[in-house]
Design a protein around this motif. Structure first.
Motif, PDB file in Angstrom:
ATOM      1  N   ILE A   1       0.528  -1.046  -0.067  1.00  0.00           N
ATOM      2  CA  ILE A   1      -0.507  -0.096  -0.152  1.00  0.00           C
ATOM      3  C   ILE A   1       0.313   1.553  -0.151  1.00  0.00           C
ATOM      4  O   ILE A   1       0.273   2.358  -1.036  1.00  0.00           O
ATOM      5  CB  ILE A   1      -1.028   0.227   1.391  1.00  0.00           C
TER       6      ILE A   1
ATOM      7  N   GLU B   1     -10.196   7.458  -1.861  1.00  0.00           N
ATOM      8  CA  GLU B   1     -10.040   6.619  -2.234  1.00  0.00           C
ATOM      9  C   GLU B   1     -11.378   5.626  -1.496  1.00  0.00           C
ATOM     10  O   GLU B   1     -12.735   5.409  -2.210  1.00  0.00           O
ATOM     11  CB  GLU B   1      -9.265   5.559  -0.968  1.00  0.00           C
TER      12      GLU B   1
ATOM     13  N   ILE C   1     -11.641   2.288  -2.472  1.00  0.00           N
ATOM     14  CA  ILE C   1     -11.911   1.640  -1.261  1.00  0.00           C
ATOM     15  C   ILE C   1     -12.354  -0.200  -1.432  1.00  0.00           C
ATOM     16  O   ILE C   1     -11.745  -0.929   0.237  1.00  0.00           O
ATOM     17  CB  ILE C   1     -11.864   2.397  -0.223  1.00  0.00           C
TER      18      ILE C   1
ATOM     19  N   ILE D   1     -10.138  -2.483  -1.855  1.00  0.00           N
ATOM     20  CA  ILE D   1      -8.939  -2.513  -1.192  1.00  0.00           C
ATOM     21  C   ILE D   1      -9.117  -3.909   0.065  1.00  0.00           C
ATOM     22  O   ILE D   1      -9.026  -4.616   0.527  1.00  0.00           O
ATOM     23  CB  ILE D   1      -8.263  -1.531  -0.370  1.00  0.00           C
ATOM     24  N   LEU D   2     -10.472  -3.006   1.009  1.00  0.00           N
ATOM     25  CA  LEU D   2     -11.055  -3.507   1.876  1.00  0.00           C
ATOM     26  C   LEU D   2     -11.698  -4.950   1.824  1.00  0.00           C
ATOM     27  O   LEU D   2     -11.673  -5.548   3.058  1.00  0.00           O
ATOM     28  CB  LEU D   2     -11.890  -2.792   3.039  1.00  0.00           C
TER      29      LEU D   2
ATOM     30  N   VAL E   1      -6.745  -7.265   3.784  1.00  0.00           N
ATOM     31  CA  VAL E   1      -5.852  -5.875   4.142  1.00  0.00           C
ATOM     32  C   VAL E   1      -6.699  -5.273   5.522  1.00  0.00           C
ATOM     33  O   VAL E   1      -7.977  -5.219   5.680  1.00  0.00           O
ATOM     34  CB  VAL E   1      -6.010  -5.058   3.385  1.00  0.00           C
TER      35      VAL E   1
ATOM     36  N   ARG F   1      -7.624  -2.585   8.244  1.00  0.00           N
ATOM     37  CA  ARG F   1      -7.643  -1.301   7.739  1.00  0.00           C
ATOM     38  C   ARG F   1      -6.937  -0.490   8.798  1.00  0.00           C
ATOM     39  O   ARG F   1      -6.249   0.636   8.412  1.00  0.00           O
ATOM     40  CB  ARG F   1      -9.024  -1.109   8.557  1.00  0.00           C
TER      41      ARG F   1
ATOM     42  N   PHE G   1      -3.990  -0.488   5.820  1.00  0.00           N
ATOM     43  CA  PHE G   1      -4.340   0.977   4.911  1.00  0.00           C
ATOM     44  C   PHE G   1      -3.877   1.697   5.313  1.00  0.00           C
ATOM     45  O   PHE G   1      -3.209   2.658   4.462  1.00  0.00           O
ATOM     46  CB  PHE G   1      -6.069   1.019   4.569  1.00  0.00           C
TER      47      PHE G   1
ATOM     48  N   LYS H   1      -0.925   4.342   3.918  1.00  0.00           N
ATOM     49  CA  LYS H   1      -0.668   5.694   3.062  1.00  0.00           C
ATOM     50  C   LYS H   1      -0.251   5.916   3.935  1.00  0.00           C
ATOM     51  O   LYS H   1       0.815   7.252   3.157  1.00  0.00           O
ATOM     52  CB  LYS H   1      -2.143   5.785   3.485  1.00  0.00           C
TER      53      LYS H   1
END
Lengths: 327, 258
Positions: free
Chosen positions: B8, B78, B84, B87-88, B92, B94, B97, B101
């Protein structure tokens, strides 16, 4: 073990300026999806389809009830290891190329370099994007983005695939390709859980469907059970029947439709069939076809949610096409 | 976990370096550093001080703009673009993430600061025609600038989790400005004679990010190195504050629905 299970799943969204007013999106939804099934979630706009998918993926949290993916809580990320997801109207990173995006998705699953390269090549080929792998995504059409969305949902060779409106944005060729891909995935033993507005797709692909309306489950069952609930009627088509023949047959028909030289009659009861055939022979009418009319998914859908005042749903169901926006 | 955070972070870095605004800011910063040579050449006797002040200030200001403008979109972009969801829905967590980032943007700022510092040293060499040990000491000031960026990125990330990009930029910028005057605010509080004002000033001093202690550019320009106790306390303060900001961001993000 079940692939997907929801027990009394309830979701309230907080609305209003101070977010104090609850709006119920899902009401005690209980579903069970077996491993290897293709399961369709149908419903009009705002029915709660996307909310259900989002809860199952841990993007939204239930107000009450619970959900399970292969027996695990959706908030447990180990449950996501064997799950693929295509969001509704997917949007990806404009600055990446298709290959870079697929690499990013593969890396999040911890795929090795070798597996990643093989899988990306295979999937881009499968969705017809192998020639576009090096183009930035900002230059992709809606249909191409949808195909890429499907490819990324399969990057980890998932056992369970969630597809939110998978045919959205695709042309007829693309829709057929995606349909074939879903059938191929089913042949490979994958479980597919998808939401759709397009009843013909559900009818072609699903083993079972559930119908949601205003967050409530209106019906759930095996497609063959639903479609073979019984003969709803029998349809007879005659060519150039005499006026007397039509008058004689009219009492047996619930509807009589003239189209050019042909007359289509829908019988009131199957038991009248012998008498009707006798009348046809008597009046020397030319019989073109005689078909039992089975209940279609559309009929079932309309029966379950058609009573609600929802014109968009009627339009959707009648046309067998998608609405511009789901919930 | 580490692998996902790294993925990420590297993706965020790639996204940031492909932002056109970044290159505009770097070019402006290098132009300003270049123009510092001109100002220095017409400043009799204070060439070096002038150049260092202007050069390091350019790095600080443009780095700050990058941190704010890219940082405010870290999470909100995102969410707005619904990326998002992709990704979620993957394995992954939270918090992975959020940390990814943060580290991605910090890496972007470190690389850009390195480029701007390279430009600054070129300008310094052009003016002085030699490099000495005191020039290497200027890196301490650059390090303090980076510590400020680390906190600013944390602030931008936190606001990005709870509000729109415009509000996030506004709040981050306001806190940066207030944070630069916290020493003065506390002094005013003490001098005011009002117990309430003194307590409020003390509360703000401890609660808000204190950037005033990171201002060592002028010290560096006068050839004074940063004392080692200040290096240690500054580093620990930044680390602690960033940890608090990231933890708060994670707490908020864990409960968010998409």
């Amino acid at each position: 073990m079940l692939a997907v299970e929801t027990i009394n799943l309830t979701k309230d969204y907080r609305v209003g300026f101070w977010r104090t007013r609850p709006r119920r999106a899902l009401e005690r939804l209980s579903l069970e999806v077996e491993i290897g099934e293709v399961f369709g979630l149908l419903g009009p706009n705002g029915a709660g389809k996307s909310t259900t998918l989002k809860i199952l993926l841990g993007l939204v949290f239930p107000t009450a009830g619970s959900a399970r993916l292969f027996g695990r809580d959706p908030r447990d990320i180990s449950a996501h290891q064997s799950v693929g997801y295509l969001p509704e109207n997917p949007s990806f990173y404009d600055h990446l190329t298709a290959k870079e995006f697929m690499t990013y998705a593969a890396s999040l699953f911890g795929l090795s370099d070798k597996a990643r390269t093989r899988q990306i090549g295979l999937l881009l080929e499968q969705v017809g994007l192998s020639d576009s792998g090096k183009f930035p995504l900002r230059k992709f059409s809606k249909g191409m983005i949808q195909r890429l969305g499907i490819a990324q949902a399969l990057i980890n060779d998932p056992d369970l695939i969630f597809l939110d409106e998978p045919m959205s944005g695709l042309d007829p060729v693309g829709r057929r390709e995606v349909r074939n891909l879903i059938l191929q995935l089913k042949e490979n033993g994958k479980t597919i859980f998808f939401s759709t507005h397009i009843l013909s797709d559900a009818e072609t692909l699903c083993d079972r469907v559930a119908i949601l309306d205003h967050g409530r489950l209106q019906g759930c069952g095996e497609l063959r059970e639903i479609l073979q609930v019984g003969l709803s009627s029998t349809e007879i088509v005659l060519e150039k029947p005499s006026r007397d023949a039509v008058v004689a047959l009219e009492p047996f028909a619930s509807s009589v439709v003239r189209t050019g030289n042909r007359v289509r009659l829908e019988l009131r009861a199957e038991s009248d069939l012998t008498e009707v055939l006798a009348q046809i022979v008597r009046w020397n009418a030319k019989l073109i076809s005689l078909n039992p009319v089975r209940m279609s998914l559309e009929d079932y859908f309309m029966e379950r949610v058609g009573g609600n005042d929802n014109s968009s749903l009627r339009n959707t169901a009648a046309a067998g096409t998608e609405s511009p926006k789901s919930e | 976990m580490i692998q996902r955070i790294r993925t990420i972070a590297l993706h965020t870095f790639k996204e940031s370096v492909r932002e056109k605004v970044l290159y505009n800011l770097i070019v402006f910063a290098l132009l300003l550093i270049g123009s510092a040579v001109l100002f220095a050449s017409i400043s009799l006797g204070i060439k070096r001080i002038m150049l260092i002040n202007l050069g390091l200030s350019s790095i600080a200001v443009f780095g700050l703009l990058m941190a704010i403008f890219i940082g405010i979109g870290l999470v909100s972009k995102e969410i707005d673009r619904r990326t998002i969801h992709n990704i979620l829905s993957k394995p992954v967590r939270r918090f992975e993430f959020i940390i990814g980032k943060y580290l991605g943007l910090l890496l972007t700022l470190v690389v850009n600061t390195a480029i701007m510092t390279g430009g600054f040293y070129l300008a310094l060499y052009y003016v002085e025609r030699h490099m000495g040990g005191e020039d290497v000491l200027l890196l301490e000031a650059v390090y303090f600038i980076l510590l400020q960026f680390a906190i600013v990125v944390g602030l931008a990330l936190l606001f990005s989790c709870i509000s729109s990009p415009i509000l996030s930029a506004f709040f981050t910028f306001c806190l940066y400005i207030v944070g630069n005057f916290l020493g003065d605010i506390r002094w005013f509080g003490r001098e005011s004679g009002s117990v309430i004002f003194e307590k409020v000033a003390a509360l703000l001093y401890y609660l808000l990010p204190n950037f005033s202690d990171f201002q060592v550019i002028s010290q560096a320009a006068h050839g004074k190195g940063v004392p080692s106790y200040l290096m240690t306390s500054g580093s620990l303060y930044a680390l602690l504050y960033v940890t608090i900001l990231i933890s708060a961001s994670i707490l908020i993000f864990e409960e968010r629905e998409f």
